[in-house]
Scaffold this motif. Structure first.
Motif, short mmCIF file in Angstrom:
data_model
loop_
_atom_site.label_atom_id
_atom_site.label_comp_id
_atom_site.label_asym_id
_atom_site.label_seq_id
_atom_site.Cartn_x
_atom_site.Cartn_y
_atom_site.Cartn_z
N GLU A 147 0.87 -1.17 0.00
CA GLU A 147 0.00 0.00 0.00
C GLU A 147 0.91 1.21 0.00
OE1 GLU A 147 -3.06 2.86 1.33
OE2 GLU A 147 -0.94 2.67 1.73
N LYS A 148 0.62 2.16 -0.87
CA LYS A 148 1.52 3.31 -0.99
C LYS A 148 0.76 4.62 -0.73
CE LYS A 148 3.82 5.90 -4.68
NZ LYS A 148 2.83 6.97 -4.80
N THR A 149 1.00 5.20 0.41
CA THR A 149 0.43 6.52 0.71
C THR A 149 1.52 7.35 1.38
OG1 THR A 149 -1.75 5.50 1.06
CG2 THR A 149 -1.49 7.76 1.82
N PRO A 150 2.23 8.19 0.60
CA PRO A 150 3.38 8.91 1.17
C PRO A 150 3.04 9.70 2.44
CG PRO A 150 3.30 9.20 -1.21
CD PRO A 150 2.05 8.48 -0.82
N SER A 151 1.84 10.26 2.50
CA SER A 151 1.51 11.13 3.64
C SER A 151 1.41 10.37 4.96
CB SER A 151 0.22 11.89 3.38
OG SER A 151 -0.84 10.97 3.21
N TYR A 152 1.30 9.04 4.91
CA TYR A 152 1.21 8.30 6.17
C TYR A 152 2.43 8.55 7.05
CZ TYR A 152 -2.83 5.40 4.87
OH TYR A 152 -4.06 4.94 4.54
N PHE A 153 3.59 8.71 6.44
CA PHE A 153 4.81 8.87 7.24
C PHE A 153 4.71 10.07 8.18
CE2 PHE A 153 9.39 10.20 7.68
CZ PHE A 153 9.73 9.17 8.56
N VAL A 154 3.99 11.09 7.76
CA VAL A 154 3.92 12.31 8.57
C VAL A 154 2.54 12.48 9.22
CG1 VAL A 154 5.71 13.48 7.24
CG2 VAL A 154 3.32 13.76 6.57
N THR A 155 1.73 11.44 9.18
CA THR A 155 0.39 11.53 9.79
C THR A 155 0.44 10.94 11.18
OG1 THR A 155 -0.60 11.30 7.61
CG2 THR A 155 -2.04 10.89 9.48
N ARG A 156 0.12 11.76 12.17
CA ARG A 156 0.27 11.36 13.58
C ARG A 156 -0.40 10.05 13.93
NH1 ARG A 156 3.11 13.22 17.07
NH2 ARG A 156 2.58 12.27 19.06
N GLU A 157 -1.63 9.89 13.43
CA GLU A 157 -2.42 8.72 13.84
C GLU A 157 -2.05 7.46 13.06
OE1 GLU A 157 -3.94 11.45 12.41
OE2 GLU A 157 -4.12 12.53 14.29
N ALA A 158 -1.32 7.61 11.95
CA ALA A 158 -1.09 6.46 11.06
C ALA A 158 -0.39 5.28 11.75
CB ALA A 158 -0.33 6.90 9.82
N PRO A 159 0.71 5.49 12.52
CA PRO A 159 1.39 4.33 13.11
C PRO A 159 0.46 3.51 14.02
CG PRO A 159 2.69 6.32 13.42
CD PRO A 159 1.41 6.75 12.82
N ARG A 160 -0.31 4.20 14.84
CA ARG A 160 -1.20 3.46 15.76
C ARG A 160 -2.23 2.67 14.97
NH1 ARG A 160 -5.98 4.76 17.46
NH2 ARG A 160 -5.77 6.95 16.83
N ARG A 161 -2.82 3.32 13.98
CA ARG A 161 -3.87 2.63 13.20
C ARG A 161 -3.30 1.44 12.44
NH1 ARG A 161 -6.75 8.01 10.92
NH2 ARG A 161 -7.77 8.62 12.85
N ILE A 162 -2.13 1.64 11.84
CA ILE A 162 -1.54 0.55 11.06
C ILE A 162 -1.15 -0.60 11.99
CG2 ILE A 162 0.39 -0.12 9.55
CD1 ILE A 162 0.15 2.71 8.32
N SER A 163 -0.58 -0.26 13.15
CA SER A 163 -0.18 -1.35 14.07
C SER A 163 -1.42 -2.06 14.62
CB SER A 163 0.73 -0.84 15.18
OG SER A 163 -0.02 -0.35 16.24
N ASN A 164 -2.54 -1.36 14.73
CA ASN A 164 -3.78 -2.03 15.14
C ASN A 164 -4.20 -3.05 14.10
OD1 ASN A 164 -4.13 -0.80 17.55
ND2 ASN A 164 -5.58 0.75 16.82
#
Ligand SMILES: Nc1ncnc2c1ncn2[C@@H]1O[C@H](COP(=O)(O)OS(=O)(=O)O)[C@@H](OP(=O)(O)O)[C@H]1O
Length: 338
Positions: A147-164
């Motif tokens: 999955e490729k979404t460059p903005s995830y790297f700088v999105t605060r909530e992204a790591p938590r959501r992805i790890s969930n």
């Protein structure tokens, strides 16, 4: 809020029957929206699946037959990404709407079954996660979904959501000199909105004092260490691979080799797959899966950058240096951006 307003005006607070009616009505409405959002998801899975052929480069055609009967190396095409991003945005809004609406209802109705409301919320959340998972193409054990979404790297909530969703996800981030990145970002925005202020005006709060405006996205994104620290709260460093944006241009096969190692794939993509296109000024693919013709990236990739005063570049280099140093220390690799 909407409920509070309606209930206070239309329904007398003492009228329990009417309140119950509104409760049932609200739940039914939420349920309808839930069904709608689920349908919306399944509707968009179909185009994604149709795009699967374009997304998945069958390694079979790249030479190594043995491995390739089993494996697909999947990348997500720009079109697939747009569909999934948009769908996620819509279903997320619907989810938030449902959540807020019911939560608001809950806080205003002391006499309804709170447990029932919680059950509904849990169900909505379950459906929501299922909906997101459904957006990803189905894969066999021998396949990898990307999955490729460059903005995830700088999105605060992204790591938590992805790890969930999955703690074992592997993450790939392409990083380049943050000063060049900021100029590239600005060049891209300028091509869409020619009336924006100059780069210098946006980059500094006060240029003579060297005060950089870190609230400007083009600047903020390049402070890689800050974003990385956020990701490291949820993922191990060994789960993240950093691709050098500079070497991706000068040695695409080398960088792709490291990516394949990181993903645990046999090195199939090698320098045989690339050639340097003089007109484009960048490496291009000799023979992509979808056609027999060589293929370069589109016009929007590798544009001539806006000319920026050398002094401004120096100021930004100074600004980024401490962030870069920390970043290099953290990842154990010097990207040589000075
Ligand atoms: N092979 C090849 N061809 C063309 N461009 C290449 C290539 N490899 C890397 N690059 C660099 O990729 C930069 C654009 O990537 P983006 O980050 O904008 O891509 S994305 O929209 O986030 O997917 C783009 O940045 P700009 O030069 O600023 O346009 C390129 O420098």
């Amino acid at each position: 809020m909407a409920y509070r307003f309606l209930s206070s005006r239309i329904v007398p607070p003492s009228n329990r029957l009417s309140r119950r009616f509104i409760f049932i009505f609200t739940i039914s409405l939420s349920f309808m929206y839930l069904c709608y959002s689920i349908l919306l998801c399944s509707g968009t899975i179909m185009p994604n699946q149709r795009l699967e052929e374009h997304r998945c480069v069958r390694l079979k055609n790249m030479g190594s037959k043995k491995l390739l009967q089993k494996s697909h190396y999947c990348t997500i095409s720009a079109k697939a990404r747009v569909i999934s991003d948009e769908t996620r945005a819509v279903s997320y809004k619907l989810f938030v709407w449902q959540y807020c609406y019911i939560a608001d209802y809950e806080s205003n109705m002391s006499d309804i079954g709170t447990l029932h409301v919680i059950e509904i919320l849990v169900e909505i959340r379950r459906m929501y996660i299922k909906c997101h998972r459904g957006l990803m193409p189905r894969t066999l054990d021998s396949q990898i979904t990307m999955e490729k979404t460059p903005s995830y790297f700088v999105t605060r909530e992204a790591p938590r959501r992805i790890s969930n969703m999955s703690r074992e996800t592997k993450l790939i981030v392409v990083v380049r000199n943050p000063v060049t990145r900021a100029i590239s970002d600005y060049t891209q925005t300028l091509s869409k909105k020619p009336d924006i202020p100059s780069f210098e005006e946006l980059a500094f709060k006060n240029r003579s004092q060297g005060m950089v405006d870190t609230s400007w996205n083009a600047i903020r994104i390049g402070m890689y260490i800050l974003h990385l620290e956020n990701w490291l709260q949820y993922f191990r460093l060994s789960q993240i691979h950093f691709v050098s944006g500079e070497r991706l241009i000068t040695d695409p096969a080398g960088e792709m080799g490291r990516v394949q190692d990181f993903l645990g794939l046999k090195r199939i993509i090698t320098d045989k797959h690339f050639y340097f296109n003089r007109t484009k000024g960048f490496p291009c693919l000799k023979k992509p899966e979808s056609s027999s013709q060589p293929r370069c990236l589109g016009k929007s990739k590798g544009r001539t950058h806006v000319q920026i005063d050398q002094e401004v570049i120096e100021q930004l280099r100074e600004f980024y240096r401490p962030f870069n140093v920390k970043f290099f220390e953290m990842v154990g690799h010097d990207f040589r951006w000075d």
